[in-house]
Each structure stands twice: as structure tokens, then as C-alpha cells.
Design a protein around this motif. Sequence first.
Motif, PDB file in Angstrom:
ATOM      1  N   LEU A  42      11.578  -5.355  36.428  1.00  0.00           N
ATOM      2  CA  LEU A  42      11.788  -5.174  37.868  1.00  0.00           C
ATOM      3  C   LEU A  42      10.820  -4.143  38.442  1.00  0.00           C
ATOM      4  O   LEU A  42      10.341  -4.293  39.569  1.00  0.00           O
ATOM      5  CB  LEU A  42      13.236  -4.804  38.157  1.00  0.00           C
ATOM      6  CG  LEU A  42      14.269  -5.893  37.812  1.00  0.00           C
ATOM      7  CD1 LEU A  42      15.685  -5.379  38.019  1.00  0.00           C
ATOM      8  CD2 LEU A  42      14.023  -7.150  38.625  1.00  0.00           C
ATOM      9  N   LEU A  43      10.524  -3.108  37.668  1.00  0.00           N
ATOM     10  CA  LEU A  43       9.567  -2.104  38.114  1.00  0.00           C
ATOM     11  C   LEU A  43       8.181  -2.729  38.293  1.00  0.00           C
ATOM     12  O   LEU A  43       7.497  -2.478  39.281  1.00  0.00           O
ATOM     13  CB  LEU A  43       9.497  -0.947  37.114  1.00  0.00           C
ATOM     14  CG  LEU A  43       8.474   0.139  37.426  1.00  0.00           C
ATOM     15  CD1 LEU A  43       8.836   0.858  38.719  1.00  0.00           C
ATOM     16  CD2 LEU A  43       8.371   1.114  36.272  1.00  0.00           C
ATOM     17  N   ARG A  44       7.807  -3.561  37.347  1.00  0.00           N
ATOM     18  CA  ARG A  44       6.489  -4.215  37.457  1.00  0.00           C
ATOM     19  C   ARG A  44       6.444  -5.162  38.662  1.00  0.00           C
ATOM     20  O   ARG A  44       5.409  -5.271  39.320  1.00  0.00           O
ATOM     21  CB  ARG A  44       6.157  -4.956  36.166  1.00  0.00           C
ATOM     22  CG  ARG A  44       5.839  -3.979  35.044  1.00  0.00           C
ATOM     23  CD  ARG A  44       5.380  -4.663  33.803  1.00  0.00           C
ATOM     24  NE  ARG A  44       5.182  -3.674  32.749  1.00  0.00           N
ATOM     25  CZ  ARG A  44       4.579  -3.925  31.615  1.00  0.00           C
ATOM     26  NH1 ARG A  44       4.089  -5.130  31.375  1.00  0.00           N
ATOM     27  NH2 ARG A  44       4.453  -2.982  30.710  1.00  0.00           N
ATOM     28  N   PRO A  56      10.863 -18.601  45.392  1.00  0.00           N
ATOM     29  CA  PRO A  56      11.861 -18.173  44.405  1.00  0.00           C
ATOM     30  C   PRO A  56      11.612 -18.703  42.984  1.00  0.00           C
ATOM     31  O   PRO A  56      11.753 -17.953  42.019  1.00  0.00           O
ATOM     32  CB  PRO A  56      13.178 -18.694  44.966  1.00  0.00           C
ATOM     33  CG  PRO A  56      12.947 -18.756  46.440  1.00  0.00           C
ATOM     34  CD  PRO A  56      11.504 -19.108  46.605  1.00  0.00           C
ATOM     35  N   ASN A  57      11.236 -19.961  42.833  1.00  0.00           N
ATOM     36  CA  ASN A  57      11.012 -20.492  41.482  1.00  0.00           C
ATOM     37  C   ASN A  57       9.814 -19.819  40.806  1.00  0.00           C
ATOM     38  O   ASN A  57       9.843 -19.540  39.609  1.00  0.00           O
ATOM     39  CB  ASN A  57      10.815 -22.015  41.513  1.00  0.00           C
ATOM     40  CG  ASN A  57      12.125 -22.742  41.759  1.00  0.00           C
ATOM     41  OD1 ASN A  57      13.204 -22.195  41.548  1.00  0.00           O
ATOM     42  ND2 ASN A  57      12.028 -23.988  42.215  1.00  0.00           N
ATOM     43  N   ALA A  58       8.767 -19.575  41.558  1.00  0.00           N
ATOM     44  CA  ALA A  58       7.578 -18.913  41.003  1.00  0.00           C
ATOM     45  C   ALA A  58       7.888 -17.456  40.662  1.00  0.00           C
ATOM     46  O   ALA A  58       7.444 -16.947  39.630  1.00  0.00           O
ATOM     47  CB  ALA A  58       6.421 -19.004  41.990  1.00  0.00           C
ATOM     48  N   TRP A  62       7.780 -15.799  36.950  1.00  0.00           N
ATOM     49  CA  TRP A  62       6.986 -14.596  36.692  1.00  0.00           C
ATOM     50  C   TRP A  62       7.847 -13.526  36.024  1.00  0.00           C
ATOM     51  O   TRP A  62       7.438 -12.911  35.043  1.00  0.00           O
ATOM     52  CB  TRP A  62       6.402 -14.082  38.008  1.00  0.00           C
ATOM     53  CG  TRP A  62       5.432 -12.954  37.843  1.00  0.00           C
ATOM     54  CD1 TRP A  62       4.090 -13.043  37.665  1.00  0.00           C
ATOM     55  CD2 TRP A  62       5.748 -11.548  37.842  1.00  0.00           C
ATOM     56  NE1 TRP A  62       3.542 -11.792  37.544  1.00  0.00           N
ATOM     57  CE2 TRP A  62       4.543 -10.848  37.640  1.00  0.00           C
ATOM     58  CE3 TRP A  62       6.927 -10.817  37.973  1.00  0.00           C
ATOM     59  CZ2 TRP A  62       4.472  -9.461  37.578  1.00  0.00           C
ATOM     60  CZ3 TRP A  62       6.873  -9.431  37.911  1.00  0.00           C
ATOM     61  CH2 TRP A  62       5.648  -8.764  37.721  1.00  0.00           C
ATOM     62  N   LEU A  63       9.053 -13.288  36.557  1.00  0.00           N
ATOM     63  CA  LEU A  63       9.952 -12.274  36.001  1.00  0.00           C
ATOM     64  C   LEU A  63      10.321 -12.582  34.550  1.00  0.00           C
ATOM     65  O   LEU A  63      10.283 -11.699  33.688  1.00  0.00           O
ATOM     66  CB  LEU A  63      11.223 -12.155  36.852  1.00  0.00           C
ATOM     67  CG  LEU A  63      11.037 -11.552  38.248  1.00  0.00           C
ATOM     68  CD1 LEU A  63      12.296 -11.750  39.084  1.00  0.00           C
ATOM     69  CD2 LEU A  63      10.672 -10.082  38.166  1.00  0.00           C
ATOM     70  N   PHE A  64      10.677 -13.821  34.271  1.00  0.00           N
ATOM     71  CA  PHE A  64      11.069 -14.182  32.911  1.00  0.00           C
ATOM     72  C   PHE A  64       9.878 -14.101  31.951  1.00  0.00           C
ATOM     73  O   PHE A  64      10.035 -13.710  30.795  1.00  0.00           O
ATOM     74  CB  PHE A  64      11.722 -15.572  32.887  1.00  0.00           C
ATOM     75  CG  PHE A  64      13.165 -15.531  33.295  1.00  0.00           C
ATOM     76  CD1 PHE A  64      14.180 -15.555  32.342  1.00  0.00           C
ATOM     77  CD2 PHE A  64      13.529 -15.453  34.626  1.00  0.00           C
ATOM     78  CE1 PHE A  64      15.514 -15.501  32.714  1.00  0.00           C
ATOM     79  CE2 PHE A  64      14.861 -15.395  35.007  1.00  0.00           C
ATOM     80  CZ  PHE A  64      15.859 -15.417  34.051  1.00  0.00           C
ATOM     81  N   ARG A  68       9.808 -11.650  28.746  1.00  0.00           N
ATOM     82  CA  ARG A  68       9.509 -12.206  27.418  1.00  0.00           C
ATOM     83  C   ARG A  68       8.314 -11.496  26.790  1.00  0.00           C
ATOM     84  O   ARG A  68       8.328 -11.128  25.618  1.00  0.00           O
ATOM     85  CB  ARG A  68       9.246 -13.707  27.536  1.00  0.00           C
ATOM     86  CG  ARG A  68       9.007 -14.400  26.213  1.00  0.00           C
ATOM     87  CD  ARG A  68       8.831 -15.901  26.462  1.00  0.00           C
ATOM     88  NE  ARG A  68       7.685 -16.448  25.812  1.00  0.00           N
ATOM     89  CZ  ARG A  68       6.405 -16.294  26.121  1.00  0.00           C
ATOM     90  NH1 ARG A  68       6.063 -15.559  27.140  1.00  0.00           N
ATOM     91  NH2 ARG A  68       5.454 -16.864  25.433  1.00  0.00           N
ATOM     92  N   ASN A  69       7.277 -11.244  27.581  1.00  0.00           N
ATOM     93  CA  ASN A  69       6.089 -10.557  27.069  1.00  0.00           C
ATOM     94  C   ASN A  69       6.396  -9.115  26.657  1.00  0.00           C
ATOM     95  O   ASN A  69       5.845  -8.617  25.672  1.00  0.00           O
ATOM     96  CB  ASN A  69       4.958 -10.593  28.086  1.00  0.00           C
ATOM     97  CG  ASN A  69       4.370 -11.978  28.236  1.00  0.00           C
ATOM     98  OD1 ASN A  69       4.563 -12.843  27.373  1.00  0.00           O
ATOM     99  ND2 ASN A  69       3.672 -12.211  29.333  1.00  0.00           N
ATOM    100  N   LEU A  70       7.260  -8.451  27.393  1.00  0.00           N
ATOM    101  CA  LEU A  70       7.663  -7.089  27.020  1.00  0.00           C
ATOM    102  C   LEU A  70       8.383  -7.089  25.684  1.00  0.00           C
ATOM    103  O   LEU A  70       8.160  -6.209  24.839  1.00  0.00           O
ATOM    104  CB  LEU A  70       8.543  -6.462  28.107  1.00  0.00           C
ATOM    105  CG  LEU A  70       7.834  -6.048  29.385  1.00  0.00           C
ATOM    106  CD1 LEU A  70       8.848  -5.679  30.470  1.00  0.00           C
ATOM    107  CD2 LEU A  70       6.888  -4.894  29.126  1.00  0.00           C
TER     108      LEU A  70
END
Length: 168
Positions: A42-44, A56-58, A62-64, A68-70
Motif C-alpha cells: 500500500l505504501l508503494r 480498478p482491475n489494473a 498491480w497491487l497483487f 507477490r514480488n515482495l
Amino acid sequence: MHLDQQQALRELHGDYAQLLWRFVMRLVHDRAQAEDVVQETLLRAWQHPEVLAREPNALRAWLFTVARNLVIDDWRSARHRHEFGTAQPPETPDDDQSERILDAWLVGDALATLTPEHREVIRQAYYGGKDTTSIAAALEIPEGTVKPRLHYGLRALRLALEERGVSG
């Protein structure tokens, strides 16, 4: 932070925090780590306002992806490869006694060079914690003899320690 930015952040958190947390929990199985990943995600998003303008879908994708990358980055980190949890805390090392032992040996060696009379007065005063009256009574010598023996004994002890490389 402007009022509209605060509102956008609240909405972002309200809309996605719980979804992200459940997703990350399935990956890491650790509540604290999942919360950390969600907060970082959320910070990013907040640091990249252009992402918040996406549909919203994009935005969700992006958030997921960031979450996942984190998690993957953490798995690949040295911390994850080399650290492991344990119920037992590690042993706490004892204080290093070598300095104290060396000091005791040096003082003992220096005391051995003194006359028995000087050594006994010093032992009674410093190791026995006695005053001159008590030392005189214990050694059955006049009290006026204790003070000079202590003075000259300590002087000889200091010289003996200096000969052994102890300065002070």
C-alpha cells in the motif's frame, strides 16, 4: 499530505488491505509478515500516484503483483535462507573472565615477591576488609606497625606489578 491524498489512501486501504492480507497469508503463513507485506504494498501504491489513477482491475493486478514480488524477494533474501526460527533462545555466552583471571594471576605473582609480613598485612586489609586495629589484633602486632607495613607493602607491590608490565 493533502486531504484528498488521505482520503485516497483510506479508500485504497479499505478496498484492498483485507484482500491482499488473505492473498499474502496463503503464501507466507505468518500474520506479522503478511501485515508487513500489505503495508509495504500500500505504501508503494501511495508513492506512485499514477497507479491509483488506473482502472480498478489494473490497480488490483498491480497491487497483487507487488505483494507477490515482495514475498518472493523475501524468500530470496539472505535473511530467509540463513535465519530460522526456534522456540529456544540461543545460549547467552558467559562474560569473558580471561581479563579477571590474568589480573588475579599478576597480582598473586607480585604478592609472592613481598615479605610474608607485608603480604599478610595487605591480605588482611584488602582481601579481608579489615581496618588497622583489627589487623593488629589478628596478627598480634602493635597498631603502629600495621600502617608502615601496609604502606611499604603496597609500594613494593606496585613496583612488582610495574616489573610485570602493569601500569596504573
